[in-house]
Write a protein that holds these residues in place. Sequence first.
Motif, short mmCIF file in Angstrom:
data_model
loop_
_atom_site.label_atom_id
_atom_site.label_comp_id
_atom_site.label_asym_id
_atom_site.label_seq_id
_atom_site.Cartn_x
_atom_site.Cartn_y
_atom_site.Cartn_z
N SER A 259 0.84 -1.19 0.00
CA SER A 259 0.00 0.00 0.00
C SER A 259 0.87 1.24 0.00
O SER A 259 1.93 1.28 0.65
CB SER A 259 -0.91 0.03 1.23
OG SER A 259 -1.66 1.23 1.27
N GLU A 260 0.44 2.25 -0.71
CA GLU A 260 1.12 3.54 -0.69
C GLU A 260 0.39 4.54 0.22
O GLU A 260 0.77 5.71 0.29
CB GLU A 260 1.23 4.10 -2.11
CG GLU A 260 2.11 3.25 -3.02
CD GLU A 260 2.23 3.82 -4.42
OE1 GLU A 260 1.49 4.77 -4.76
OE2 GLU A 260 3.08 3.32 -5.18
N SER A 261 -0.66 4.08 0.91
CA SER A 261 -1.43 4.97 1.78
C SER A 261 -0.56 5.52 2.91
O SER A 261 0.24 4.79 3.51
CB SER A 261 -2.62 4.22 2.39
OG SER A 261 -3.25 5.01 3.37
N LYS A 262 -0.72 6.79 3.18
CA LYS A 262 -0.01 7.44 4.29
C LYS A 262 -0.96 7.75 5.46
O LYS A 262 -0.63 8.54 6.35
CB LYS A 262 0.68 8.73 3.80
CG LYS A 262 1.71 8.50 2.72
CD LYS A 262 2.80 7.52 3.15
CE LYS A 262 3.79 7.25 2.02
NZ LYS A 262 4.73 6.15 2.36
N ASP A 263 -2.14 7.12 5.44
CA ASP A 263 -3.12 7.38 6.50
C ASP A 263 -2.53 7.12 7.89
O ASP A 263 -2.76 7.89 8.83
CB ASP A 263 -4.37 6.52 6.32
CG ASP A 263 -5.27 6.98 5.19
OD1 ASP A 263 -5.01 8.08 4.63
OD2 ASP A 263 -6.24 6.27 4.87
N LEU A 264 -1.77 6.04 8.03
CA LEU A 264 -1.27 5.67 9.35
C LEU A 264 -0.27 6.70 9.86
O LEU A 264 -0.42 7.20 10.99
CB LEU A 264 -0.64 4.27 9.31
CG LEU A 264 -0.08 3.73 10.62
CD1 LEU A 264 -1.08 3.83 11.76
CD2 LEU A 264 0.38 2.28 10.46
N GLU A 265 0.71 7.04 9.05
CA GLU A 265 1.70 7.99 9.55
C GLU A 265 1.09 9.38 9.72
O GLU A 265 1.49 10.14 10.61
CB GLU A 265 2.94 8.05 8.67
CG GLU A 265 2.77 8.60 7.28
CD GLU A 265 4.11 8.73 6.55
OE1 GLU A 265 4.44 9.85 6.15
OE2 GLU A 265 4.81 7.70 6.36
N ASN A 266 0.09 9.71 8.93
CA ASN A 266 -0.59 11.00 9.10
C ASN A 266 -1.35 11.07 10.42
O ASN A 266 -1.36 12.10 11.09
CB ASN A 266 -1.54 11.27 7.94
CG ASN A 266 -0.82 11.56 6.64
OD1 ASN A 266 0.35 11.94 6.64
ND2 ASN A 266 -1.50 11.39 5.52
N ILE A 267 -1.97 9.96 10.81
CA ILE A 267 -2.73 9.94 12.07
C ILE A 267 -1.79 9.99 13.27
O ILE A 267 -2.02 10.73 14.23
CB ILE A 267 -3.64 8.69 12.14
CG1 ILE A 267 -4.78 8.81 11.12
CG2 ILE A 267 -4.22 8.52 13.55
CD1 ILE A 267 -5.60 7.53 10.96
N ILE A 268 -0.72 9.21 13.23
CA ILE A 268 0.16 9.15 14.40
C ILE A 268 1.21 10.27 14.41
O ILE A 268 1.86 10.51 15.43
CB ILE A 268 0.85 7.77 14.54
CG1 ILE A 268 1.78 7.46 13.35
CG2 ILE A 268 -0.21 6.68 14.69
CD1 ILE A 268 2.50 6.12 13.46
N GLY A 269 1.36 10.94 13.27
CA GLY A 269 2.25 12.10 13.22
C GLY A 269 3.72 11.79 13.07
O GLY A 269 4.58 12.66 13.29
N HIS A 270 4.04 10.57 12.67
CA HIS A 270 5.44 10.20 12.43
C HIS A 270 5.49 8.95 11.57
O HIS A 270 4.48 8.26 11.39
CB HIS A 270 6.19 9.97 13.75
CG HIS A 270 5.59 8.91 14.62
ND1 HIS A 270 5.80 7.56 14.43
CD2 HIS A 270 4.78 9.00 15.71
CE1 HIS A 270 5.15 6.87 15.34
NE2 HIS A 270 4.52 7.72 16.13
N LYS A 271 6.67 8.64 11.05
CA LYS A 271 6.84 7.43 10.25
C LYS A 271 6.60 6.20 11.13
O LYS A 271 6.83 6.22 12.34
CB LYS A 271 8.27 7.35 9.69
CG LYS A 271 8.65 8.49 8.76
CD LYS A 271 8.06 8.29 7.39
CE LYS A 271 8.61 9.33 6.41
NZ LYS A 271 7.97 9.23 5.08
#
Length: 284
Positions: A259-271
């Motif tokens: 997946s190329e989704s960045k939803d997870l890092e966007n929610i948690i605020g870090h890689k």
Amino acid sequence: MKIAITGATGQLGQLVIHSLLKNTAAENIVALVRNESKAADLKTKGIELRYFDYDAPETLASALSGIDKLLLISANEVGRRTPQHKAVIDAAKQAGVPYIAYTSLLNADISPLGLAQEHRETERLIKDSGLKYTFLRNNWYSENYLGSVAHTVEIGTLYGAAGLGKISSASRQDYAEAAAKVLTSEGHDNKTYELAGSTSFTLADLAKDIAEVSGKAVVYQNLTAEDYSQALLQAGVPASLVDVIVDADIQTEKGAMYSESKDLENIIGHKTTAIKDQVKAILT
């Protein structure tokens, strides 16, 4: 604001509660548990425990009394999840719980994984309930690949059947942190998040990481689905779990774990946590 967590003594549930405690007071958290003796440490933190058994549906609504937000962590009995989840959703509606967050599966609506069907069914039940919701579509946990790292180093071979398929997994802690953030912030009503790791790897890449961290030669050996199944069975893995593991690898080769989704890092605020860092934590 009362936030209730199902499966609160499970691996993900405990991490969610730990993350919640960074954002809200213990008195706002309700741990829904089947075995209260396993939750003694939660009780000492000031968290309220309530008995909650999916297979005793008549008891569930009372346990959800006064709850503002419910996190339904998907049950662990594959093949029985849909009726168990339905019991929880029905109870939430009966108890007047206005909102439910559910740990689903990456791309659940189109995923070819055998596990996806029960997640699709649960998502439909939640939508049909009329409750406000958030679908936390978790990709595979990196921990799924790390349970036998020491043994892999010992024999020098990482076995699998995923070919060159890319895996965008994340740590269980990353997913837990995301769940806690969603439960303690606004703007998530009726949203679906595709949660996946910031980076991707193949099992050959993982073998290389294990080799670099351990200082030992480790290679990836790709097996046929049949041979991998037999190897897992011979290693004592339960047949029902073998089916899940092998299906995951077969579908990985077809792209199901990428997946190329960045939803997870966007929610948690870090890689998200790199799997190589998790290998280091295990081996060093």
